[in-house]
Design a protein around this motif. Sequence first.
Motif, PDB file in Angstrom:
ATOM      1  N   VAL A 125       0.832  -1.212   0.000  1.00  0.00           N
ATOM      2  CA  VAL A 125       0.000   0.000   0.000  1.00  0.00           C
ATOM      3  C   VAL A 125       0.859   1.252   0.000  1.00  0.00           C
ATOM      4  O   VAL A 125       0.544   2.236  -0.679  1.00  0.00           O
ATOM      5  N   LEU A 126       1.957   1.240   0.745  1.00  0.00           N
ATOM      6  CA  LEU A 126       2.844   2.400   0.746  1.00  0.00           C
ATOM      7  C   LEU A 126       3.421   2.629  -0.652  1.00  0.00           C
ATOM      8  O   LEU A 126       3.502   3.775  -1.120  1.00  0.00           O
ATOM      9  N   GLY A 127       3.809   1.562  -1.327  1.00  0.00           N
ATOM     10  CA  GLY A 127       4.320   1.700  -2.690  1.00  0.00           C
ATOM     11  C   GLY A 127       3.272   2.252  -3.641  1.00  0.00           C
ATOM     12  O   GLY A 127       3.572   3.108  -4.486  1.00  0.00           O
TER      13      GLY A 127
ATOM     14  N   ILE B 233      12.386  -6.650 -11.694  1.00  0.00           N
ATOM     15  CA  ILE B 233      11.425  -6.633 -12.810  1.00  0.00           C
ATOM     16  C   ILE B 233      10.353  -5.561 -12.599  1.00  0.00           C
ATOM     17  O   ILE B 233      10.089  -4.744 -13.485  1.00  0.00           O
ATOM     18  N   PHE B 234       9.738  -5.551 -11.422  1.00  0.00           N
ATOM     19  CA  PHE B 234       8.658  -4.590 -11.175  1.00  0.00           C
ATOM     20  C   PHE B 234       9.187  -3.156 -11.073  1.00  0.00           C
ATOM     21  O   PHE B 234       8.532  -2.215 -11.526  1.00  0.00           O
ATOM     22  N   PHE B 235      10.379  -2.985 -10.496  1.00  0.00           N
ATOM     23  CA  PHE B 235      10.929  -1.635 -10.394  1.00  0.00           C
ATOM     24  C   PHE B 235      11.275  -1.085 -11.774  1.00  0.00           C
ATOM     25  O   PHE B 235      10.985   0.085 -12.082  1.00  0.00           O
TER      26      PHE B 235
ATOM     27  N   LEU C  95       4.902  -0.387  -8.706  1.00  0.00           N
ATOM     28  CA  LEU C  95       5.719   0.159  -7.627  1.00  0.00           C
ATOM     29  C   LEU C  95       5.360  -0.491  -6.296  1.00  0.00           C
ATOM     30  O   LEU C  95       6.238  -0.745  -5.467  1.00  0.00           O
ATOM     31  N   GLY C  96       4.069  -0.773  -6.086  1.00  0.00           N
ATOM     32  CA  GLY C  96       3.664  -1.450  -4.855  1.00  0.00           C
ATOM     33  C   GLY C  96       4.341  -2.805  -4.715  1.00  0.00           C
ATOM     34  O   GLY C  96       4.873  -3.143  -3.650  1.00  0.00           O
ATOM     35  N   LEU C  97       4.357  -3.579  -5.792  1.00  0.00           N
ATOM     36  CA  LEU C  97       5.008  -4.895  -5.760  1.00  0.00           C
ATOM     37  C   LEU C  97       6.530  -4.756  -5.674  1.00  0.00           C
ATOM     38  O   LEU C  97       7.198  -5.579  -5.034  1.00  0.00           O
ATOM     39  N   ALA C  98       7.074  -3.714  -6.307  1.00  0.00           N
ATOM     40  CA  ALA C  98       8.521  -3.482  -6.217  1.00  0.00           C
ATOM     41  C   ALA C  98       8.932  -3.210  -4.774  1.00  0.00           C
ATOM     42  O   ALA C  98       9.933  -3.745  -4.288  1.00  0.00           O
ATOM     43  N   VAL C  99       8.155  -2.391  -4.063  1.00  0.00           N
ATOM     44  CA  VAL C  99       8.460  -2.089  -2.661  1.00  0.00           C
ATOM     45  C   VAL C  99       8.317  -3.344  -1.801  1.00  0.00           C
ATOM     46  O   VAL C  99       9.139  -3.606  -0.915  1.00  0.00           O
TER      47      VAL C  99
END
Length: 385
Positions: A132-134, A227-229, A185-189
Amino acid sequence: MITYEFLQNYWWFIVSLLGGLLVFLLFVQGGQSMLNSLSKTEDEKKLLVNALGRKWEYTFTTLVTFGGAFFASFPVFYATSFGGAYWVWMLLLFSFVLQAVSYEFQSKPGNIFGAKTYRNFLFFNGVVGTFVLGVAVATFFTGSEFTINKANIVNFATSGSVVMSGWDNPLHGLEALGNFRNWCLGLAVLFLARTLASLFFVNRLDHDVLHERSRKYVLYNGVPFVIFFLAFLIWTLLSKGYAVNPETKEVFMEPYKYLHNFLEMPVVLVLFLLGVVAVLWGIIATVLNKSYNKGVWFAGAGTVVTVTMLLLVAGYNNTSYYPSYTNLQSSLTLQNSSSSEFTLTAMSIVSILVPFVLAYIIYAWRALEGKKLHIDDLKEDGNAY
Protein backbone atom coordinates in the motif's frame (compact mmCIF):
# COMPACT_ATOMS: atom_id res chain seq x y z
CA MET A 1 20.18 34.88 1.88
CA ILE A 2 17.73 32.07 2.64
CA THR A 3 14.63 32.54 0.51
CA TYR A 4 11.15 31.07 0.82
CA GLU A 5 11.78 28.98 -2.30
CA PHE A 6 14.97 27.58 -0.77
CA LEU A 7 13.07 26.57 2.38
CA GLN A 8 10.39 24.81 0.31
CA ASN A 9 13.06 22.88 -1.62
CA TYR A 10 14.97 22.15 1.59
CA TRP A 11 11.95 20.64 3.27
CA TRP A 12 11.07 18.56 0.24
CA PHE A 13 14.59 17.16 0.45
CA ILE A 14 14.10 16.35 4.17
CA VAL A 15 10.76 14.65 3.44
CA SER A 16 12.35 12.71 0.55
CA LEU A 17 15.27 11.61 2.73
CA LEU A 18 12.88 10.40 5.44
CA GLY A 19 10.98 8.52 2.74
CA GLY A 20 14.20 6.83 1.65
CA LEU A 21 15.03 5.84 5.23
CA LEU A 22 11.51 4.50 5.70
CA VAL A 23 11.68 2.28 2.63
CA PHE A 24 15.00 0.82 3.83
CA LEU A 25 13.59 0.12 7.29
CA LEU A 26 10.67 -1.72 5.70
CA PHE A 27 12.97 -4.76 5.75
CA VAL A 28 11.22 -5.46 9.07
CA GLN A 29 7.91 -5.76 7.23
CA GLY A 30 9.59 -7.81 4.51
CA GLY A 31 10.88 -10.27 7.09
CA GLN A 32 7.42 -10.54 8.67
CA SER A 33 5.96 -11.50 5.29
CA MET A 34 8.37 -14.48 5.15
CA LEU A 35 7.95 -15.86 8.67
CA ASN A 36 6.06 -18.95 7.53
CA SER A 37 7.90 -19.58 4.28
CA LEU A 38 11.45 -19.01 5.53
CA SER A 39 11.15 -20.89 8.83
CA LYS A 40 10.09 -24.52 9.28
CA THR A 41 10.28 -25.04 13.05
CA GLU A 42 9.09 -23.09 16.10
CA ASP A 43 12.66 -22.24 17.09
CA GLU A 44 13.34 -20.85 13.63
CA LYS A 45 10.19 -18.72 13.75
CA LYS A 46 11.08 -17.43 17.18
CA LEU A 47 14.58 -16.51 16.04
CA LEU A 48 13.23 -14.57 13.04
CA VAL A 49 10.61 -12.78 15.12
CA ASN A 50 13.18 -11.67 17.67
CA ALA A 51 15.68 -10.55 15.03
CA LEU A 52 12.96 -8.33 13.54
CA GLY A 53 11.45 -7.41 16.91
CA ARG A 54 14.62 -5.59 17.89
CA LYS A 55 14.15 -3.26 14.92
CA TRP A 56 10.41 -2.75 14.43
CA GLU A 57 10.33 0.45 16.50
CA TYR A 58 12.81 2.11 14.12
CA THR A 59 10.39 1.61 11.23
CA PHE A 60 7.37 2.75 13.24
CA THR A 61 9.18 5.86 14.50
CA THR A 62 10.43 6.76 11.03
CA LEU A 63 6.91 6.38 9.61
CA VAL A 64 5.55 8.79 12.25
CA THR A 65 8.43 11.22 11.65
CA PHE A 66 7.90 11.06 7.88
CA GLY A 67 4.18 11.80 8.31
CA GLY A 68 4.86 14.55 10.83
CA ALA A 69 7.42 16.28 8.63
CA PHE A 70 5.05 16.09 5.66
CA PHE A 71 2.21 17.53 7.74
CA ALA A 72 4.27 20.40 9.14
CA SER A 73 5.99 21.40 5.89
CA PHE A 74 3.26 20.70 3.31
CA PRO A 75 -0.06 20.80 5.18
CA VAL A 76 -2.22 21.15 2.06
CA PHE A 77 -1.01 17.73 0.88
CA TYR A 78 -1.82 16.30 4.28
CA ALA A 79 -5.32 17.80 4.23
CA THR A 80 -5.97 16.71 0.64
CA SER A 81 -4.55 13.18 0.70
CA PHE A 82 -5.34 12.11 4.25
CA GLY A 83 -8.72 13.84 4.11
CA GLY A 84 -9.62 12.39 0.70
CA ALA A 85 -7.76 9.13 0.09
CA TYR A 86 -8.39 8.09 3.67
CA TRP A 87 -9.09 4.40 2.99
CA VAL A 88 -5.53 3.92 1.73
CA TRP A 89 -3.97 5.67 4.71
CA MET A 90 -6.30 4.03 7.22
CA LEU A 91 -5.42 0.61 5.81
CA LEU A 92 -1.71 1.44 6.04
CA LEU A 93 -1.93 2.77 9.60
CA PHE A 94 -4.16 -0.12 10.71
CA SER A 95 -1.55 -2.62 9.52
CA PHE A 96 1.15 -0.83 11.54
CA VAL A 97 -1.04 -0.75 14.65
CA LEU A 98 -1.47 -4.52 14.29
CA GLN A 99 2.30 -4.83 14.11
CA ALA A 100 2.85 -2.90 17.35
CA VAL A 101 0.19 -4.92 19.16
CA SER A 102 1.62 -8.20 17.87
CA TYR A 103 5.14 -7.61 19.10
CA GLU A 104 3.95 -6.44 22.49
CA PHE A 105 1.45 -9.22 23.23
CA GLN A 106 2.33 -12.40 21.31
CA SER A 107 4.49 -13.81 24.14
CA LYS A 108 2.70 -12.24 27.11
CA PRO A 109 1.32 -14.57 29.80
CA GLY A 110 -2.42 -15.11 29.47
CA ASN A 111 -2.42 -14.48 25.71
CA ILE A 112 -5.80 -15.93 24.74
CA PHE A 113 -5.26 -15.60 20.96
CA GLY A 114 -2.01 -17.53 20.78
CA ALA A 115 1.26 -16.61 19.08
CA LYS A 116 0.02 -17.83 15.68
CA THR A 117 -2.71 -15.18 15.53
CA TYR A 118 -0.27 -12.38 16.23
CA ARG A 119 2.18 -13.76 13.68
CA ASN A 120 -0.61 -13.66 11.12
CA PHE A 121 -1.04 -9.99 12.01
CA LEU A 122 2.69 -9.50 11.38
CA PHE A 123 2.29 -11.19 7.99
CA PHE A 124 -0.60 -8.85 7.19
CA ASN A 125 1.49 -5.81 8.07
CA GLY A 126 4.41 -7.19 6.08
CA VAL A 127 2.44 -7.60 2.87
CA VAL A 128 -0.20 -4.86 3.08
CA GLY A 129 1.99 -2.21 4.72
CA THR A 130 4.71 -2.37 2.05
CA PHE A 131 2.41 -2.80 -0.96
CA VAL A 132 0.00 0.00 0.00
CA LEU A 133 2.84 2.40 0.75
CA GLY A 134 4.32 1.70 -2.69
CA VAL A 135 0.95 2.29 -4.37
CA ALA A 136 0.49 5.56 -2.46
CA VAL A 137 3.92 6.84 -3.53
CA ALA A 138 3.23 5.82 -7.14
CA THR A 139 0.34 8.31 -7.24
CA PHE A 140 2.98 11.07 -6.95
CA PHE A 141 3.72 10.20 -10.57
CA THR A 142 0.43 8.82 -11.90
CA GLY A 143 -1.95 11.30 -10.20
CA SER A 144 -5.08 11.11 -8.08
CA GLU A 145 -8.71 12.26 -8.29
CA PHE A 146 -9.28 15.43 -6.28
CA THR A 147 -10.30 19.05 -6.68
CA ILE A 148 -9.10 21.95 -4.57
CA ASN A 149 -10.91 25.23 -4.09
CA LYS A 150 -7.93 27.55 -3.79
CA ALA A 151 -10.09 30.40 -2.57
CA ASN A 152 -10.98 28.29 0.46
CA ILE A 153 -7.30 27.86 1.28
CA VAL A 154 -7.05 31.62 1.67
CA ASN A 155 -10.24 31.78 3.74
CA PHE A 156 -9.36 28.84 5.97
CA ALA A 157 -7.40 30.92 8.47
CA THR A 158 -10.42 33.11 9.26
CA SER A 159 -13.28 30.63 9.05
CA GLY A 160 -11.53 27.55 10.46
CA SER A 161 -14.16 25.22 9.00
CA VAL A 162 -13.87 25.67 5.24
CA VAL A 163 -13.43 22.48 3.22
CA MET A 164 -10.37 23.05 1.04
CA SER A 165 -10.55 19.94 -1.14
CA GLY A 166 -12.89 17.24 -2.30
CA TRP A 167 -12.21 13.73 -3.53
CA ASP A 168 -13.69 13.02 -6.95
CA ASN A 169 -14.07 9.27 -6.48
CA PRO A 170 -16.26 7.51 -3.90
CA LEU A 171 -13.54 4.89 -3.35
CA HIS A 172 -11.46 7.56 -1.59
CA GLY A 173 -8.03 6.38 -2.62
CA LEU A 174 -8.71 2.73 -3.36
CA GLU A 175 -9.16 3.66 -7.03
CA ALA A 176 -5.35 3.82 -7.18
CA LEU A 177 -5.45 0.01 -7.26
CA GLY A 178 -7.01 0.25 -10.71
CA ASN A 179 -3.76 1.56 -12.20
CA PHE A 180 -1.27 -1.20 -13.06
CA ARG A 181 1.66 1.23 -12.89
CA ASN A 182 0.78 1.78 -9.22
CA TRP A 183 0.77 -1.99 -8.77
CA CYS A 184 4.27 -2.17 -10.25
CA LEU A 185 5.72 0.16 -7.63
CA GLY A 186 3.66 -1.45 -4.86
CA LEU A 187 5.01 -4.89 -5.76
CA ALA A 188 8.52 -3.48 -6.22
CA VAL A 189 8.46 -2.09 -2.66
CA LEU A 190 7.09 -5.38 -1.31
CA PHE A 191 9.79 -7.50 -2.95
CA LEU A 192 12.50 -4.95 -2.09
CA ALA A 193 11.49 -5.18 1.57
CA ARG A 194 11.66 -8.98 1.39
CA THR A 195 15.05 -8.80 -0.34
CA LEU A 196 16.45 -6.45 2.31
CA ALA A 197 15.06 -8.72 5.03
CA SER A 198 16.80 -11.74 3.49
CA LEU A 199 20.06 -9.77 3.36
CA PHE A 200 19.53 -8.72 6.98
CA PHE A 201 19.05 -12.33 8.08
CA VAL A 202 22.24 -13.35 6.24
CA ASN A 203 24.09 -10.64 8.13
CA ARG A 204 22.57 -11.04 11.60
CA LEU A 205 21.62 -14.67 12.26
CA ASP A 206 23.88 -17.29 13.77
CA HIS A 207 21.92 -20.21 12.37
CA ASP A 208 23.34 -22.24 9.48
CA VAL A 209 20.00 -23.45 8.08
CA LEU A 210 18.29 -20.03 8.15
CA HIS A 211 21.49 -18.41 6.93
CA GLU A 212 21.61 -20.57 3.82
CA ARG A 213 17.87 -20.40 3.24
CA SER A 214 17.93 -16.59 3.51
CA ARG A 215 20.68 -16.40 0.90
CA LYS A 216 18.40 -18.24 -1.55
CA TYR A 217 15.53 -15.90 -0.71
CA VAL A 218 17.72 -12.94 -1.70
CA LEU A 219 17.54 -14.29 -5.26
CA TYR A 220 13.89 -15.36 -5.08
CA ASN A 221 12.80 -11.85 -4.06
CA GLY A 222 15.51 -9.82 -5.79
CA VAL A 223 14.51 -10.92 -9.29
CA PRO A 224 10.82 -9.87 -9.07
CA PHE A 225 11.88 -6.64 -7.35
CA VAL A 226 14.13 -5.71 -10.28
CA ILE A 227 11.43 -6.63 -12.81
CA PHE A 228 8.66 -4.59 -11.17
CA PHE A 229 10.93 -1.63 -10.39
CA LEU A 230 12.22 -1.45 -13.96
CA ALA A 231 8.66 -1.72 -15.28
CA PHE A 232 7.57 1.23 -13.14
CA LEU A 233 10.68 3.28 -13.89
CA ILE A 234 10.66 2.80 -17.66
CA TRP A 235 6.90 3.35 -17.85
CA THR A 236 7.26 6.58 -15.86
CA LEU A 237 10.21 7.93 -17.84
CA LEU A 238 8.42 7.34 -21.15
CA SER A 239 5.06 8.76 -20.00
CA LYS A 240 3.77 12.29 -19.81
CA GLY A 241 4.40 14.07 -16.51
CA TYR A 242 2.80 16.90 -14.59
CA ALA A 243 4.85 20.02 -15.30
CA VAL A 244 4.36 23.51 -13.86
CA ASN A 245 4.87 26.74 -15.82
CA PRO A 246 7.28 28.71 -13.60
CA GLU A 247 5.78 32.03 -14.68
CA THR A 248 2.03 31.39 -14.62
CA LYS A 249 2.06 28.37 -12.22
CA GLU A 250 -0.23 26.57 -14.66
CA VAL A 251 -0.01 22.78 -14.55
CA PHE A 252 0.21 21.00 -17.90
CA MET A 253 1.14 17.59 -19.29
CA GLU A 254 4.70 17.38 -20.63
CA PRO A 255 5.97 14.37 -22.60
CA TYR A 256 8.91 12.60 -20.90
CA LYS A 257 8.73 15.05 -17.97
CA TYR A 258 10.42 12.79 -15.42
CA LEU A 259 13.13 11.81 -17.91
CA HIS A 260 13.72 15.53 -18.50
CA ASN A 261 13.96 16.06 -14.73
CA PHE A 262 16.74 13.49 -14.46
CA LEU A 263 18.63 14.96 -17.42
CA GLU A 264 18.23 18.54 -16.18
CA MET A 265 19.38 17.60 -12.66
CA PRO A 266 22.57 15.59 -13.38
CA VAL A 267 23.58 15.32 -9.71
CA VAL A 268 20.23 13.66 -8.94
CA LEU A 269 20.67 11.34 -11.94
CA VAL A 270 24.19 10.28 -10.92
CA LEU A 271 23.18 9.65 -7.30
CA PHE A 272 20.11 7.72 -8.46
CA LEU A 273 22.23 5.47 -10.68
CA LEU A 274 24.80 4.96 -7.91
CA GLY A 275 21.98 3.99 -5.55
CA VAL A 276 20.61 1.45 -8.04
CA VAL A 277 24.10 -0.01 -8.55
CA ALA A 278 24.59 -0.32 -4.77
CA VAL A 279 21.29 -2.21 -4.40
CA LEU A 280 22.18 -4.57 -7.27
CA TRP A 281 25.69 -5.10 -5.87
CA GLY A 282 24.29 -6.06 -2.47
CA ILE A 283 21.99 -8.60 -4.10
CA ILE A 284 24.40 -10.08 -6.66
CA ALA A 285 27.40 -10.30 -4.32
CA THR A 286 25.34 -12.11 -1.69
CA VAL A 287 23.96 -14.60 -4.20
CA LEU A 288 27.28 -15.39 -5.89
CA ASN A 289 29.63 -15.34 -2.89
CA LYS A 290 28.65 -17.82 -0.19
CA SER A 291 30.89 -16.15 2.41
CA TYR A 292 29.72 -12.58 1.77
CA ASN A 293 27.30 -11.18 4.36
CA LYS A 294 27.58 -7.38 4.02
CA GLY A 295 25.04 -7.04 1.24
CA VAL A 296 22.39 -5.46 3.47
CA TRP A 297 24.56 -2.38 3.99
CA PHE A 298 25.17 -1.79 0.28
CA ALA A 299 21.56 -2.51 -0.64
CA GLY A 300 20.28 -0.50 2.34
CA ALA A 301 22.35 2.59 1.57
CA GLY A 302 21.47 2.24 -2.11
CA THR A 303 17.77 2.05 -1.24
CA VAL A 304 17.92 5.27 0.79
CA VAL A 305 19.71 7.15 -2.00
CA THR A 306 17.56 5.75 -4.83
CA VAL A 307 14.22 6.49 -3.15
CA THR A 308 15.36 9.95 -2.06
CA MET A 309 16.39 10.87 -5.61
CA LEU A 310 13.17 9.44 -7.06
CA LEU A 311 11.11 11.62 -4.73
CA LEU A 312 13.22 14.67 -5.60
CA VAL A 313 12.40 14.07 -9.26
CA ALA A 314 8.71 14.04 -8.32
CA GLY A 315 8.84 17.51 -6.74
CA TYR A 316 11.79 19.48 -8.09
CA ASN A 317 12.30 21.22 -11.44
CA ASN A 318 8.81 22.75 -11.72
CA THR A 319 6.93 19.50 -11.18
CA SER A 320 3.67 18.77 -9.39
CA TYR A 321 4.52 16.20 -6.69
CA TYR A 322 0.86 15.37 -6.02
CA PRO A 323 -1.04 15.79 -9.29
CA SER A 324 -4.77 15.62 -9.93
CA TYR A 325 -5.66 14.08 -13.26
CA THR A 326 -9.33 15.04 -12.90
CA ASN A 327 -8.51 18.73 -12.35
CA LEU A 328 -4.98 19.64 -13.43
CA GLN A 329 -4.99 23.07 -11.80
CA SER A 330 -5.75 21.50 -8.42
CA SER A 331 -2.43 19.66 -8.53
CA LEU A 332 -0.13 20.33 -5.59
CA THR A 333 3.35 21.80 -5.98
CA LEU A 334 6.03 22.78 -3.50
CA GLN A 335 4.93 26.39 -3.86
CA ASN A 336 1.16 26.11 -3.45
CA SER A 337 1.05 23.51 -0.66
CA SER A 338 3.80 24.47 1.79
CA SER A 339 3.63 26.06 5.23
CA SER A 340 4.38 29.74 5.74
CA GLU A 341 7.93 31.07 5.48
CA PHE A 342 7.99 31.63 9.24
CA THR A 343 6.98 28.03 9.96
CA LEU A 344 9.51 26.56 7.54
CA THR A 345 12.24 28.77 8.99
CA ALA A 346 11.46 27.73 12.55
CA MET A 347 11.36 24.07 11.52
CA SER A 348 14.68 24.42 9.71
CA ILE A 349 16.34 25.53 12.93
CA VAL A 350 15.00 22.44 14.70
CA SER A 351 16.16 20.23 11.80
CA ILE A 352 19.75 20.97 12.80
CA LEU A 353 19.20 18.32 15.49
CA VAL A 354 18.51 15.62 12.88
CA PRO A 355 22.19 14.52 12.53
CA PHE A 356 22.38 14.06 16.30
CA VAL A 357 19.24 11.91 16.24
CA LEU A 358 20.70 9.80 13.42
CA ALA A 359 23.95 9.44 15.38
CA TYR A 360 21.98 8.16 18.38
CA ILE A 361 20.12 5.65 16.20
CA ILE A 362 23.42 4.35 14.81
CA TYR A 363 24.86 4.12 18.32
CA ALA A 364 21.80 2.27 19.66
CA TRP A 365 21.79 -0.07 16.64
CA ARG A 366 25.44 -1.01 17.16
CA ALA A 367 24.92 -1.46 20.91
CA LEU A 368 22.10 -3.94 20.28
CA GLU A 369 23.99 -5.83 17.59
CA GLY A 370 27.24 -6.71 19.33
CA LYS A 371 27.10 -10.25 17.96
CA LYS A 372 24.99 -12.39 15.67
CA LEU A 373 21.71 -13.65 17.10
CA HIS A 374 21.61 -17.31 18.13
CA ILE A 375 18.64 -19.30 19.40
CA ASP A 376 20.41 -19.78 22.76
CA ASP A 377 20.47 -16.01 23.24
CA LEU A 378 16.67 -16.01 23.42
CA LYS A 379 16.64 -18.54 26.25
CA GLU A 380 18.71 -16.12 28.33
CA ASP A 381 16.72 -13.04 27.35
CA GLY A 382 13.77 -12.36 29.64
CA ASN A 383 12.40 -9.80 27.16
CA ALA A 384 12.34 -12.10 24.12
CA TYR A 385 9.29 -11.85 21.89
